[in-house]
Design an enzyme around this catalytic site. Structure first.
Site, mmCIF file in Angstrom:
data_model
loop_
_atom_site.group_PDB
_atom_site.id
_atom_site.type_symbol
_atom_site.label_atom_id
_atom_site.label_comp_id
_atom_site.label_asym_id
_atom_site.label_seq_id
_atom_site.Cartn_x
_atom_site.Cartn_y
_atom_site.Cartn_z
ATOM 1 N N HIS A 134 0.846 -1.190 0.000
ATOM 2 C CA HIS A 134 0.000 0.000 0.000
ATOM 3 C C HIS A 134 0.884 1.244 0.000
ATOM 4 C CE1 HIS A 134 -3.682 -2.285 0.677
ATOM 5 N NE2 HIS A 134 -2.990 -3.021 1.526
ATOM 6 N N GLY A 161 7.797 -22.948 10.086
ATOM 7 C CA GLY A 161 6.420 -22.581 10.351
ATOM 8 C C GLY A 161 6.258 -21.140 10.803
ATOM 9 N N THR A 184 12.458 -9.566 5.239
ATOM 10 C CA THR A 184 12.168 -8.268 4.633
ATOM 11 C C THR A 184 13.145 -7.898 3.533
ATOM 12 O OG1 THR A 184 13.513 -7.116 6.284
ATOM 13 C CG2 THR A 184 11.172 -7.422 6.786
#
Length: 207
Positions: A134, A161, A184
């Site tokens: 966004h 996981g 990231t």
């Protein structure tokens, strides 16, 4: 390149010199701002939910049905595809996986941009892969438009996981990602990463 409406003269030679307006779907997969409420995009999301509702209702004995549904659904896959239900994603058609792919329970792929996964990749339960973004500017964000960045995962990768792979990340070959990590940034070949944000904690010696 500028964007304009399709010319009334529609020949291959003419298309080569006259740019054509991109659809919202084309804008989405190319990383440009797009309207997620566009009718074509909404139809793709509804198709995804219909197919996944059928897939997630199958039993372990219906492996052939599962494979047939995923062959119809995904953008492409290699041999030995195994995805444990429940599995969720936005579109399916923007996901491509290689051979010997294993995806444990409750994984989620938001595939507005392409998600490309190599051979012999294993995902633990609850792994999330995100491509949508966004805008940072509140005025632009308020328009409802968004954009997406592709995710690429190499061969022989094991993702623990509840790990999260963020938009635009490329993961190299032979990588292990610790459970619960938030990735990231790009990850080079043959290393272990863990943490939030994920960092390299060791390299993996090859045998």
């Amino acid at each position: 390149m500028p964007i304009c409406f399709r010319s009334p003269v529609d020949t291959p030679a003419h298309r080569a010199i006259v740019p054509v307006m991109k659809t919202q779907r084309e804008l989405m997969v190319s990383g440009e701002l797009y309207d997620p409420m566009d009718s074509e995009i909404e139809r793709l999301r509804n198709r995804s939910r219909d197919i996944l509702a059928r897939y997630n209702a199958t039993t372990p004995a219906e492996q052939d049905t599962r494979t047939a549904l995923m062959s119809e659904f995904l953008g492409g896959h290699g041999r030995n595809l195994y995805i444990e239900p429940p599995f969720r994603c936005d579109y399916g058609c923007n996901i491509r996986v290689g051979e010997n792919f294993y995806c444990n329970f409750d994984c989620l792929f938001l595939d507005s941009a392409p998600i490309t996964i190599g051979d012999r990749v294993m995902l633990g339960p609850g792994v999330h892969i995100y491509t949508p973004c966004h805008p940072l500017q509140k005025e632009l964000r308020a328009t409802g438009r968004e954009y997406a960045k592709p995710v690429t995962i190499g061969n022989d990768v094991w993702i623990g996981g509840r790990a999260i792979i963020c938009p635009g990340v490329t993961i190299g070959n032979g990588v292990v990602i610790g459970a619960g990590s938030v990735v990231t940034r790009d990850v080079p070949d043959n290393c272990v990463v863990a943490g939030n944000p994920a960092r390299i904690i060791r390299t993996i010696e090859q045998v």
